[in-house]
Scaffold this motif. Structure first.
Motif, short mmCIF file in Angstrom:
data_model
loop_
_atom_site.label_atom_id
_atom_site.label_comp_id
_atom_site.label_asym_id
_atom_site.label_seq_id
_atom_site.Cartn_x
_atom_site.Cartn_y
_atom_site.Cartn_z
N TYR A 131 4.04 0.00 1.67
CA TYR A 131 3.69 -0.07 3.10
C TYR A 131 2.23 -0.48 3.25
N LYS A 182 5.88 2.69 -5.26
CA LYS A 182 6.33 3.70 -4.29
C LYS A 182 6.29 3.11 -2.87
N LYS A 183 7.21 3.62 -2.02
CA LYS A 183 7.31 3.10 -0.64
C LYS A 183 5.97 3.13 0.07
N LYS A 184 5.26 4.26 -0.08
CA LYS A 184 3.99 4.44 0.63
C LYS A 184 3.00 3.34 0.26
N LEU A 203 9.03 -3.19 4.77
CA LEU A 203 9.71 -3.14 3.48
C LEU A 203 10.27 -4.50 3.08
N TYR A 255 8.56 -3.38 -4.11
CA TYR A 255 9.47 -2.24 -4.05
C TYR A 255 10.44 -2.26 -5.23
#
Ligand SMILES: Nc1ncnc2c1ncn2[C@@H]1O[C@H](COP(=O)(O)OP(=O)(O)OP(=O)(O)O)[C@@H](O)[C@H]1O
Length: 334
Positions: free
Chosen positions: A116, A111-113, A99, A106
């Motif tokens: 990543y 989105k976080k996914k 992150l 971010y």
């Protein structure tokens, strides 16, 4: 009206900025697209203030900052599309490497996914980083934190990359390794880059252009090799001398110095300045006596010598006798 040619990436014209009592005074330079500029200067000379002003974190009092064909000095930091790696890397202690690496995406709303996924891919291109993706900053070696800070700029949609003392937090061994990595990283990224360094060796090895700042003023700007070879004054020569600088008070008379050296200068009193590494051993040169010797590398010693009662420092081959004669190969007279 400011004229900009196509291959000029960044043009700074008569830039003035004030923070507290400190003033940046009439800074002007032009940097071609994709080139790397190092800013060197003593502590407190305004290196960080200049970076922050370019990034829009300090107000421009007057003057212009032009990127391509756009004047950007009135833009907000975000609209300038500038990537900034701070001295302390600005890594967030509560976020893991993935992150931290993908932070610009971010906060940009991804989105976080998704972040990543992109961060993992970016990490694959940075030596060693994939092994640390799940860790938080306090679990990481110092060099890896640095790598994250650089790597983040890879994911950042910036057109100008600013690095504030990128190697300052590292111990000697890591410092040299990271310098090579930083150089490679900047070249791969291909973005116009400005980096602040306090170590002349870092600045000389990483950059295409060099800017020397002192007390808010730009003393000299030019291609790195030119500034190194032809420092415009004593201060610039001092700041670009990685092993220190020798200065000897001399009289020039009829083109002669110390009855040994020839120079094309008017008669008068000068300071003869030369770097320890810019000398040649010559029988007809200046005679010195070694007082102390330190190993520099496997074939050279850095020797402290006595020259007419004045200490000077010279980098010589380890086989040079205690008493020897030398001439400076790139002497300057100020
Ligand atoms: N926010 C501020 N308010 C008041 N003075 C400031 C502020 N930021 C910087 N200064 C002053 O401006 C001068 C230049 O600071 P700057 O941090 O740019 O120096 P530097 O060349 O980057 O030095 P160093 O190598 O030590 O980091 C210093 O005298 C500093 O105290």
């Amino acid at each position: 009206m400011v004229e900009v040619t196509n291959d000029v990436s960044l043009k700074v014209e008569n830039l003035n900025s004030q923070v507290g009592e400190f003033r940046l005074k009439n800074i002007s330079f032009e940097l071609p697209v994709g080139e790397v500029l190092s800013i060197l200067g003593p502590s407190g000379s305004g290196k960080t203030v200049l970076l922050r002003t370019l990034a829009g974190l300090n107000k421009t009092e007057s003057g212009a900052i032009i990127f391509g064909d756009e004047r950007i000095e009135k833009y907000s930091p975000r609209d300038r599309k500038v990537g900034f790696v701070f001295q302390n890397y600005a890594i967030f202690p509560h976020l893991d490497t993935k992150l931290n690496l993908g932070f610009p995406l971010y906060i940009g709303g991804k989105k976080k996914k998704e972040v990543y996924k992109i961060a993992i891919k970016a990490a694959e291109e940075l030596d060693g980083l994939p092994n640390y993706l799940e860790l938080k900053p306090d679990e990481l070696p110092e060099g890896m934190k640095q790598l994250i800070a650089f790597g983040r700029e890879k994911l950042h949609d910036c057109r100008l990359l600013l690095l504030d003392e990128p190697l300052s937090q590292l111990d000697r061994k890591l410092h040299v390794e990271m310098r090579a990595l930083l150089k490679r990283f900047i070249k791969e990224l291909g973005k116009t880059t400005i980096a602040v360094f306090s170590d002349p060796e870092d600045a000389l090895s990483v950059s295409d252009y060099l800017a020397i700042l002192d007390d808010g003023e730009l003393l000299q700007f030019g291609e790195t090799f030119d500034v190194y070879q032809n420092p415009s004054n004593l201060k610039v020569m001092e700041l670009t001398s990685r092993l220190g600088l020798n200065t000897i008070d001399v009289e020039i008379k009829g083109g002669n110095v110390l009855n040994k050296l020839k120079v094309d200068k008017e008669d008068g009193s000068y300071k003869l300045c030369f770097r320890p590494e810019e000398i040649a051993i010559k029988d007809e040169g200046l005679e010195v006596q070694t007082v102390e010797s330190h190993i520099y590398d496997s074939s050279h010693n850095l020797v402290e010598c006595d020259f007419h009662g004045k200490p000077i420092r010279l980098l010589v081959h380890k086989n040079v006798p205690e008493k020897f004669n030398f001439i400076p190969t790139n002497p300057k007279y100020y």
